[in-house]
Design a protein around this motif. Sequence first.
Motif, short mmCIF file in Angstrom:
data_model
loop_
_atom_site.label_atom_id
_atom_site.label_comp_id
_atom_site.label_asym_id
_atom_site.label_seq_id
_atom_site.Cartn_x
_atom_site.Cartn_y
_atom_site.Cartn_z
N VAL A 21 20.05 53.81 43.53
CA VAL A 21 19.28 55.06 43.53
C VAL A 21 18.16 54.98 44.56
O VAL A 21 17.94 55.90 45.36
CB VAL A 21 18.69 55.32 42.12
N PHE A 22 17.47 53.85 44.55
CA PHE A 22 16.36 53.65 45.49
C PHE A 22 16.87 53.75 46.92
O PHE A 22 16.29 54.44 47.76
CB PHE A 22 15.73 52.28 45.21
N ILE A 24 19.61 55.20 48.12
CA ILE A 24 20.06 56.55 48.51
C ILE A 24 18.86 57.49 48.69
O ILE A 24 18.75 58.18 49.71
CB ILE A 24 21.03 57.11 47.44
N LEU A 25 17.95 57.45 47.71
CA LEU A 25 16.83 58.40 47.78
C LEU A 25 15.87 58.04 48.90
O LEU A 25 15.30 58.92 49.55
CB LEU A 25 16.10 58.46 46.44
N ALA A 26 15.69 56.74 49.15
CA ALA A 26 14.74 56.35 50.19
C ALA A 26 15.32 56.56 51.57
O ALA A 26 14.60 56.58 52.57
CB ALA A 26 14.32 54.89 50.01
N PHE A 28 18.12 59.02 52.22
CA PHE A 28 18.57 60.40 52.47
C PHE A 28 17.75 61.44 51.72
O PHE A 28 17.95 62.63 51.92
CB PHE A 28 20.03 60.55 52.05
N GLY A 29 16.88 61.02 50.83
CA GLY A 29 16.19 62.00 49.99
C GLY A 29 14.75 62.25 50.37
O GLY A 29 14.45 63.16 51.13
#
Lengths: 167, 329
Positions: A21-22, A24-26, A28-29
């Motif tokens: 999660v970290f 992906i979010l860091a 692309f998010g």
Amino acid sequence: MSLITPDFGLLFWMVVIFGVVFFILAKFGFPIITKAVHQRTEYIEKSLREAEQARIEIERFEGDQARILEQTRQQKAAILKEASDERNALITKAHDEASQEASKVLQAAREQIDSEREMARRELRSELSALSVAVAERIVRKELSDESAQKALLDRYVEEAVRDQVN
Amino acid sequence: MLPLRAAAEEKFDVSSFIFGHISDAYDWHITTINGKHISIPLPVILIDDGLHVFSSSKFEHGAEYGGYRIAPDGEPHAGKIVRSADGSRPLDISITKNVLGLLIASAILIVLILLCARWYRTHDPLKEAPKGLAGLLEPVIVMIEQDVIKDAVGPEYRKYSPYLLTAFFFILINNLMGIVPFFPGGANVTGNIAVTLVMALFTFFMVNLFGNKHYWKEILWPDVPLFLKAIPIMPVIEILGMFTKPFSLMIRLFANMLAGHIMLLSVIGLIFLTAAMGPVLNGSLSFVAVLFGIFLDCLELLVAFIQAYVFTMLSAVFIGLAHPQHETN
């Protein structure tokens, strides 16, 4: 009840899940969102600064405008005042000239009248003397017989004539 | 969700009711109708002389399967899968209720944030105001980044904001999912010490891996009289402090969320506990319990946000403390 003993399986999965999660979010998010927000914040700040500058400029223009208006008003007043002064001066001058002219004309008329009266008097006097001579001739012709009477008469006439002349 | 019939017929066991809800499990119990348990079986993954993967439904009604069983109450590993022979634990990385809860919450979180990020990719943020999901999430993201992270971390905050924002939203969504009483929610994820331990470890590494040299000097050779360093009292205290900070993060989140779940379940349990005590007592206490439950649910919504906020803020503060600006005096 193993409430406070961390279970290995859950630890393992939590590391994997949170790691993914970290990642992906860091990647692309959040950076995309925060970057866009930062851009917009800067843009808004810039726009605000520009608007402030524009406001100051407008205020300056408005000040200029008011000053120019005031100047124009003063100029107008000055021009009007000048025109009115000039008019007054013109009128006064024309008045003076007219009255001078009138007095000059009057003077000339008076002088002419005087000279004509003098001439008339002179004519009258010569006519009168001619008339007196004629009258005297007639009287002399009639009363030449008496010498003393003649002389007395002549004196009286002369005297009368002089008195008339004086009067 | 509750063994209603059983509760009416036999004595209602409050503690097993509460602990059954807050502990991890190998299946996801949804409800019980007419004494029949309806639950989602989850995959069991054991590493014990090779990989063993099978469904947790094999263990239904206390059955043994493949030399493994779920230890009953009273044994050292009660409720966990143990070897049938000697009651010892194999290496157990099963997809349990909490793991599935984490997966669902993470999937929701990733979808939400990526959809929000997609809006910024496909629109010009200088010309359009964010709408929909972006409009919902942007104020929260901006609040956390500008009011919490920027103030606590200091000038280098941009480097740490992805981690701190991830931590905030991860904790928040798991807290909120924990309040939802039915299937995709209801797992006590953030009230589990393993989950909060991992969160605290991530913060620990974020703080200590990127601390600057002034930070390490303050720990190992602080500006205190020499005798406090010669007999290394201060360095020992400081090094201890390195670990107590994330430890406090772990305990705070764990205890707060667990306490919230226990309170809410106790109030709801009151209804079933008094079921055998006559309709008057049961009815009036049910009424009180529902009112109190509504109040506690609202409180939990607040706590869900506050705990995520506090975890993020303290993590940010610790990261900020690891970047002291060199004092020039």
